[in-house]
Scaffold this motif. Structure first.
Motif, PDB file in Angstrom:
ATOM      1  N   ASN A 139       0.829  -1.207   0.000  1.00 14.11           N
ATOM      2  CA  ASN A 139       0.000   0.000   0.000  1.00 14.11           C
ATOM      3  C   ASN A 139       0.861   1.255   0.000  1.00 14.11           C
ATOM      4  N   PHE A 140       1.938   1.234   0.792  1.00  9.39           N
ATOM      5  CA  PHE A 140       2.837   2.386   0.826  1.00  9.39           C
ATOM      6  C   PHE A 140       3.420   2.648  -0.558  1.00  9.39           C
ATOM      7  N   PHE A 141       3.930   1.594  -1.187  1.00  9.92           N
ATOM      8  CA  PHE A 141       4.548   1.772  -2.500  1.00  9.92           C
ATOM      9  C   PHE A 141       3.509   2.169  -3.551  1.00  9.92           C
ATOM     10  N   GLY A 142       2.318   1.596  -3.451  1.00  8.88           N
ATOM     11  CA  GLY A 142       1.275   1.926  -4.406  1.00  8.88           C
ATOM     12  C   GLY A 142       0.976   3.409  -4.439  1.00  8.88           C
ATOM     13  N   GLN A 143       0.922   4.035  -3.267  1.00 10.40           N
ATOM     14  CA  GLN A 143       0.666   5.480  -3.219  1.00 10.40           C
ATOM     15  C   GLN A 143       1.927   6.266  -3.550  1.00 10.40           C
ATOM     16  N   TYR A 144       3.062   5.827  -3.040  1.00 16.50           N
ATOM     17  CA  TYR A 144       4.331   6.524  -3.270  1.00 16.50           C
ATOM     18  C   TYR A 144       4.669   6.589  -4.758  1.00 16.50           C
ATOM     19  N   ALA A 145       4.415   5.499  -5.480  1.00 15.63           N
ATOM     20  CA  ALA A 145       4.770   5.410  -6.902  1.00 15.63           C
ATOM     21  C   ALA A 145       3.677   5.930  -7.823  1.00 15.63           C
ATOM     22  N   HIS A 146       2.506   6.162  -7.285  1.00 16.15           N
ATOM     23  CA  HIS A 146       1.323   6.458  -8.096  1.00 16.15           C
ATOM     24  C   HIS A 146       1.526   7.626  -9.054  1.00 16.15           C
ATOM     25  N   GLY A 147       1.949   8.777  -8.526  1.00 12.67           N
ATOM     26  CA  GLY A 147       2.107   9.962  -9.354  1.00 12.67           C
ATOM     27  C   GLY A 147       3.149   9.798 -10.433  1.00 12.67           C
ATOM     28  N   THR A 148       4.231   9.089 -10.127  1.00 15.82           N
ATOM     29  CA  THR A 148       5.292   8.853 -11.107  1.00 15.82           C
ATOM     30  C   THR A 148       4.791   7.952 -12.234  1.00 15.82           C
ATOM     31  N   HIS A 149       4.003   6.934 -11.875  1.00 13.63           N
ATOM     32  CA  HIS A 149       3.435   6.028 -12.878  1.00 13.63           C
ATOM     33  C   HIS A 149       2.461   6.776 -13.786  1.00 13.63           C
ATOM     34  N   VAL A 150       1.613   7.598 -13.182  1.00 13.09           N
ATOM     35  CA  VAL A 150       0.646   8.393 -13.957  1.00 13.09           C
ATOM     36  C   VAL A 150       1.367   9.346 -14.906  1.00 13.09           C
ATOM     37  N   SER A 151       2.389  10.029 -14.402  1.00 13.53           N
ATOM     38  CA  SER A 151       3.149  10.966 -15.240  1.00 13.53           C
ATOM     39  C   SER A 151       3.816  10.246 -16.402  1.00 13.53           C
ATOM     40  N   GLY A 152       4.303   9.045 -16.145  1.00 15.46           N
ATOM     41  CA  GLY A 152       4.938   8.267 -17.201  1.00 15.46           C
ATOM     42  C   GLY A 152       3.975   7.922 -18.317  1.00 15.46           C
ATOM     43  N   THR A 153       2.721   7.643 -17.972  1.00 18.97           N
ATOM     44  CA  THR A 153       1.710   7.335 -18.985  1.00 18.97           C
ATOM     45  C   THR A 153       1.387   8.570 -19.816  1.00 18.97           C
ATOM     46  N   VAL A 154       1.309   9.720 -19.173  1.00 16.53           N
ATOM     47  CA  VAL A 154       1.120  10.973 -19.916  1.00 16.53           C
ATOM     48  C   VAL A 154       2.244  11.145 -20.928  1.00 16.53           C
ATOM     49  N   LYS A 155       3.477  10.886 -20.478  1.00 16.02           N
ATOM     50  CA  LYS A 155       4.637  11.037 -21.358  1.00 16.02           C
ATOM     51  C   LYS A 155       4.568  10.083 -22.555  1.00 16.02           C
ATOM     52  N   PHE A 156       4.138   8.847 -22.333  1.00 16.80           N
ATOM     53  CA  PHE A 156       4.025   7.890 -23.437  1.00 16.80           C
ATOM     54  C   PHE A 156       3.049   8.390 -24.502  1.00 16.80           C
ATOM     55  N   GLN A 157       1.944   8.974 -24.065  1.00 16.94           N
ATOM     56  CA  GLN A 157       0.919   9.413 -25.009  1.00 16.94           C
ATOM     57  C   GLN A 157       1.211  10.792 -25.601  1.00 16.94           C
ATOM     58  N   SER A 158       1.977  11.600 -24.894  1.00 16.52           N
ATOM     59  CA  SER A 158       2.295  12.949 -25.367  1.00 16.52           C
ATOM     60  C   SER A 158       3.761  13.255 -25.080  1.00 16.52           C
ATOM     61  N   PRO A 159       4.654  12.733 -25.905  1.00 17.83           N
ATOM     62  CA  PRO A 159       6.099  12.865 -25.655  1.00 17.83           C
ATOM     63  C   PRO A 159       6.601  14.302 -25.575  1.00 17.83           C
ATOM     64  N   GLU A 160       5.924  15.222 -26.255  1.00 16.27           N
ATOM     65  CA  GLU A 160       6.395  16.603 -26.299  1.00 16.27           C
ATOM     66  C   GLU A 160       5.885  17.448 -25.129  1.00 16.27           C
ATOM     67  N   SER A 161       4.866  16.995 -24.454  1.00 15.74           N
ATOM     68  CA  SER A 161       4.268  17.821 -23.403  1.00 15.74           C
ATOM     69  C   SER A 161       5.209  17.981 -22.212  1.00 15.74           C
ATOM     70  N   LYS A 162       4.964  19.032 -21.446  1.00 11.88           N
ATOM     71  CA  LYS A 162       5.721  19.296 -20.233  1.00 11.88           C
ATOM     72  C   LYS A 162       4.813  19.079 -19.032  1.00 11.88           C
ATOM     73  N   ILE A 163       5.338  18.360 -18.043  1.00 15.29           N
ATOM     74  CA  ILE A 163       4.523  17.906 -16.919  1.00 15.29           C
ATOM     75  C   ILE A 163       4.882  18.652 -15.637  1.00 15.29           C
ATOM     76  N   MET A 164       3.858  19.103 -14.943  1.00 10.53           N
ATOM     77  CA  MET A 164       4.018  19.737 -13.640  1.00 10.53           C
ATOM     78  C   MET A 164       3.342  18.863 -12.594  1.00 10.53           C
ATOM     79  N   ALA A 165       3.960  18.721 -11.447  1.00  8.24           N
ATOM     80  CA  ALA A 165       3.389  17.900 -10.379  1.00  8.24           C
ATOM     81  C   ALA A 165       2.740  18.775  -9.315  1.00  8.24           C
ATOM     82  N   ILE A 166       1.535  18.395  -8.922  1.00  5.01           N
ATOM     83  CA  ILE A 166       0.887  18.982  -7.748  1.00  5.01           C
ATOM     84  C   ILE A 166       0.629  17.833  -6.784  1.00  5.01           C
ATOM     85  N   LYS A 167       1.315  17.857  -5.684  1.00  5.52           N
ATOM     86  CA  LYS A 167       1.240  16.757  -4.725  1.00  5.52           C
ATOM     87  C   LYS A 167       0.147  17.035  -3.697  1.00  5.52           C
ATOM     88  N   VAL A 168      -0.870  16.172  -3.671  1.00 10.37           N
ATOM     89  CA  VAL A 168      -1.974  16.354  -2.725  1.00 10.37           C
ATOM     90  C   VAL A 168      -2.060  15.227  -1.708  1.00 10.37           C
TER      91      VAL A 168
END
Length: 366
Positions: free
Chosen positions: A130-159
């Motif tokens: 559970n700890f890793f699932g939440q800890y890694a979540h945002g990084t995994h999500v950002s990686g998927t954005v990158k796969f679909q939109s290689p040129e986009s720039k990503i900003m993180a908002i940690k909630v």
């Protein structure tokens, strides 16, 4: 056919600019090999000088902002030392089981390393997962954005903090007055939406094109617990449905307000992983009605709805791949990829496609 040709033409066109995508989540590891060149940089801010250079009330918000603890650090790399190495192979097998591709040996491995452990060891492993699932979540999500939109720039908002919040409900036998309960619901909704409002204000400030929200408030669970607190120990499905809808009404008005703060941002929101109908049991913020929001369910490949995915003819707009999706996760090596499943994985698929469309047609609105 004409519409299909237009869409294909857009997808193969050369981007005229890099879309700005915000990942509102548990933080993103921009040191990861897959993401290190994708971070949106606040050029007005000098990194790590402990000064609010752009005078926006946020110190060192170079790659985003942590609403969770009010600082510019959007990923806590030091916490990697707390990650149990066993979570990586276990997550891999879990993804294969969900994808229905696990071999007998892999299922036996999962049983030996988790299911058949003594209860105290199994509880400890579940905590690590559970700890890793939440800890890694945002990084995994950002990686998927990158796969679909290689040129986009990503900003993180940690909630989310790096450890899951602990909800402790005290059971009480006495019944609560409906007006008092309504006020309590309103107070809870206002508190929970505070972080989202701050996030939306920041989106508007940074002129973000697409914001991914692979998250949700467990309204059905909260409603069930409140019914029990009020003396109804065994609420019926109909009572839970009615209570959940009432609770959602308290949350939705806040959701509409903060989504309206950043009207030029498209909010892409996961539908939820309960396998239930959002038309009947509303989910927040997925069910909020707004012109600049799209709700995403998960498919198993491109052929069928994922078993865990929430759905709804009126409230879920689109389905995207969300089973055993490979993407980036935090690891000491800095280049680890891992498959995960959920509507959380489907939403950034859509967010990335939306960003790509925006890049070839800047005039597109949410």
């Amino acid at each position: 056919m004409k519409n299909l040709i237009i869409i294909l033409a857009l997808l193969i066109a050369v981007p005229s600019f890099a879309a700005k995508v915000a990942v509102i989540d548990s933080g993103t590891d921009f040191e990861h090999e897959h993401l290190k060149n994708s971070a949106l940089v606040n050029e007005k801010e000098i990194d790590n000088n402990r000064v609010d250079d752009d005078d926006n009330g946020k110190v060192d918000d170079v790659h985003g902002w942590s609403v969770a603890d009010g600082r510019g650090q959007v990923f806590t790399g030091e916490h990697l030392e707390f990650v149990n190495p066993m979570v990586y192979p276990l997550f891999s097998v879990i993804a294969k089981i969900q994808n229905e591709t696990a071999t007998e040996e892999e299922i036996k491995y999962f049983d030996d390393k988790f299911r058949n452990l003594p209860s105290d060891e199994r509880l400890k492993m579940a905590t690590d997962l559970n700890f890793f699932g939440q800890y890694a979540h945002g990084t995994h999500v950002s990686g998927t954005v990158k796969f679909q939109s290689p040129e986009s720039k990503i900003m993180a908002i940690k909630v989310f903090p790096d450890t899951a919040p602990d909800f402790n409900f005290v059971k009480k036998k006495e019944k609560k007055d409906s007006k008092i309960k309504g006020a309590l619901y309103g107070l809870l909704a206002s508190f929970a939406n505070g972080m989202f409002k701050q996030s939306s204000e920041y989106l508007a400030e940074r002129k973000i094109d697409v914001a991914n929200m692979s998250l949700g408030v467990p309204l059905e669970m909260l409603a069930t617990q409140f019914l029990k607190i009020g003396g109804n120990e065994n609420p019926t499905a109909e009572q839970i449905q009615k209570e959940t809808q009432f609770l959602f009404s308290k949350y939705e008005k806040h959701g509409k307000e903060w989504m309206a703060v950043s009207t030029k941002t498209l909010f892409v929101i996961a539908s939820g992983n309960d396998g239930k109908n959002n038309d009947v049991l509303p989910v927040f913020p997925a069910n909020v009605e707004a012109v600049n929001k799209i709700t995403v369910g998960a498919s198993h490949g491109f052929e069928r709805l994922a078993k865990f995915s929430n759905y709804g003819h009126k409230t879920v707009d689109i389905i995207a791949p969300g089973v055993a999706e490979m993407s980036s996760v935090p690891h000491l090596s800095g280049d680890k990829m891992l498959a995960m499943s959920g509507t959380s994985m489907a939403a950034p698929y859509v967010a990335g496609v939306a960003a790509s469309l925006k890049e070839v047609n800047k005039s597109l609105t949410p």
